[in-house]
Write an enzyme that holds these catalytic residues in place. Structure first.
Site, PDB file in Angstrom:
ATOM      1  N   GLU A 191      19.328  24.731  59.486  1.00  0.00           N
ATOM      2  CA  GLU A 191      20.338  25.339  60.351  1.00  0.00           C
ATOM      3  C   GLU A 191      20.386  26.828  60.040  1.00  0.00           C
ATOM      4  O   GLU A 191      19.887  27.651  60.804  1.00  0.00           O
ATOM      5  CB  GLU A 191      21.695  24.681  60.147  1.00  0.00           C
ATOM      6  CG  GLU A 191      22.776  25.213  61.078  1.00  0.00           C
ATOM      7  CD  GLU A 191      24.156  24.635  60.782  1.00  0.00           C
ATOM      8  OE1 GLU A 191      25.017  24.703  61.669  1.00  0.00           O
ATOM      9  OE2 GLU A 191      24.372  24.135  59.652  1.00  0.00           O
ATOM     10  N   ASP A 268      29.350  17.781  65.823  1.00  0.00           N
ATOM     11  CA  ASP A 268      29.481  18.526  64.570  1.00  0.00           C
ATOM     12  C   ASP A 268      30.950  18.609  64.144  1.00  0.00           C
ATOM     13  O   ASP A 268      31.381  17.879  63.252  1.00  0.00           O
ATOM     14  CB  ASP A 268      28.861  19.918  64.692  1.00  0.00           C
ATOM     15  CG  ASP A 268      28.408  20.491  63.360  1.00  0.00           C
ATOM     16  OD1 ASP A 268      28.582  19.827  62.329  1.00  0.00           O
ATOM     17  OD2 ASP A 268      27.869  21.618  63.356  1.00  0.00           O
TER      18      ASP A 268
END
Length: 332
Positions: A191, A268
Site C-alpha cells: 500500500e 477498509d
C-alpha cells in the site's frame, strides 16, 4: 455490466472493525468511557501515515469488550443491509488493551459473531492482527492469544501498521506462532510500500494480501500473483483517498484484474471514509469488476470452514445463475 444492486450478495474480507464505527456510536462509546468525543476525519489525507494518525485518534475510544461487541453487531447489521453474507473483520491487538484485555475482546467478538449470524444471516470470521511498530514480544504474545480462538470464530492473523516506516521481518516469529496455532497469515502490504513489501510477505507465507496494489509497479510481480492465484483484498475508495491510486491513471484494481489477478472488494474503514459496502461494489463495477466477479474473488480468498464455504457457494450460485457469461466459477 449490470448496475450493482444494494442487496446483491457480497463478501467483504478487508474491513477494520474499529473503522466501521459511525459517528453516533463513536460518541456514545466515548461518553460511556468518559472520554471526549473524537473529531471527525479531515476531508483530505496527506498520505497513509496521516490517515493512521486520524484512525488512532478516532478509534481510541473503544476500551472494553462491550464496546467491541457493539461495534461488530452494528456493522454486521449495516453490512447485511448492503447484501453482505460473509465478513472477515480485522481487530487490532492494541497494546493499551493488554493481553488479558485483548483475550476478553476476542471472546466478546466470538459471541457477537454468532449473534450476528443468527440475527442477520452474516457469517463472520475474525482476523486479529498486530501492527508494525508494536513491541515484538507483545506481538508474539498476542499471536498466542489469537491462536487460542482458532476454530472458535478466529480464522486468520494479520500484520498492519505504518508500512515503510517500520520493518516487517521482526514479526516473523509472531506470524509463525499464529500459523502453528491454526491461523493463516493475511497481512497488509503493498500500500504505502512497493513491490518489495509484497514479495516480503509472500516469502513469509501470506495466503492472501490486504491491499497489494503497489504490485502494479512491477509487471513481473503482477504476473506471479496471477499465476499463483494469490487473492488481493482491494479497497478502491481508500486507495484513491490515500493517494495509493491516482485519478489520472487507471485504478490498480483495473490493472490487476485485467492481468488475471484475483481481487476481492472491501471498504477498509467505511466510517472514516463515509462509504458503504454497496458503494465499494458499485465503484468496483465502474472500474471493470462486476458483482459476480467480486463475489467469486471473496469466496476464493475467504478463510472460513468448509460448512461456511459451502453455504457461500450456494448463495452465489443462486444470485449469479449458471449460464450468465459474467459469472466466474464458484466451486473450487
Amino acid at each position: 455490466m449490470t448496475p450493482v444492486q444494494r442487496h446483491t450478495p457480497k463478501i467483504e474480507l478487508h474491513v477494520h472493525l474499529e473503522g466501521t464505527v459511525r459517528p453516533a456510536l463513536l460518541a456514545a462509546l466515548a461518553h460511556g468511557n468518559r472520554l471526549p468525543a473524537p473529531a471527525g476525519p479531515p476531508e483530505v489525507f496527506d498520505d497513509l501515515y496521516a490517515f493512521i494518525a486520524t484512525w488512532n485518534a478516532m478509534t481510541t475510544v473503544l476500551r472494553t469488550p462491550r464496546d467491541y461487541r457493539r461495534a461488530l453487531l452494528a456493522y454486521a447489521a449495516e453490512a447485511a443491509r448492503d447484501g453482505a453474507v460473509h465478513l472477515e473483520p480485522i481487530v487490532d491487538a492494541d497494546e493499551r488493551l493488554g493481553l488479558a484485555g485483548f483475550a476478553d475482546v476476542l471472546a466478546a467478538l466470538v459471541d457477537a459473531a454468532a449473534e450476528a449470524r443468527e440475527r442477520h444471516g452474516v457469517s463472520i470470521g475474525l482476523t486479529p492482527q498486530v501492527c508494525r511498530g508494536h513491541d515484538v514480544d507483545f506481538a508474539q504474545d498476542a499471536a498466542r492469544v489469537a491462536a487460542r480462538f482458532a476454530g472458535r470464530g478466529v480464522v486468520g492473523f494479520g500484520l498492519s501498521g505504518a508500512e515503510g516506516r517500520y520493518p516487517t521481518t521482526p514479526y516473523t516469529r509472531a506470524v509463525n506462532l499464529a500459523r502453528d496455532g491454526g491461523l493463516p497469515f493475511v497481512p497488509h502490504a503493498g500500500e504505502a510500500a512497493g513491490p518489495a513489501a509484497v514479495r516480503e510477505v509472500l516469502a513469509m507465507g501470506a495466503v492472501r494480501i490486504r491491499h497489494g496494489v503497489r504490485a502494479v509497479d512491477e509487471p513481473e510481480l503482477v504476473a506471479e500473483l496471477a499465476g499463483r492465484g494469490v487473492v488481493l483484498d482491494v479497497t478502491p475508495t481508500s486507495n484513491l483517498r490515500l493517494g495509493v491510486a491516482r485519478p489520472d491513471r487507471p485504478h490498480p484494481l483495473t490493472v490487476l484484474t485485467g492481468a488475471g489477478v484475483v481481487c476481492s472488494v472491501s471498504t477498509d474503514d467505511p466510517a472514516i471514509f463515509d462509504i458503504t459496502l454497496a458503494d465499494e461494489y458499485a465503484l468496483a463495477d465502474r472500474l471493470g469488476v462486476d458483482a459476480a466477479t467480486a463475489y467469486a474473488a471473496g469466496l476464493r480468498g475467504m478463510l472460513g470452514d468448509a460448512t461456511t464455504r459451502a453455504r457461500l457457494v450456494a448463495v452465489g450460485e443462486r444470485a449469479y445463475p449458471a449460464g450468465s457469461p459474467a459469472r466466474p466459477r464458484l466451486r473450487q
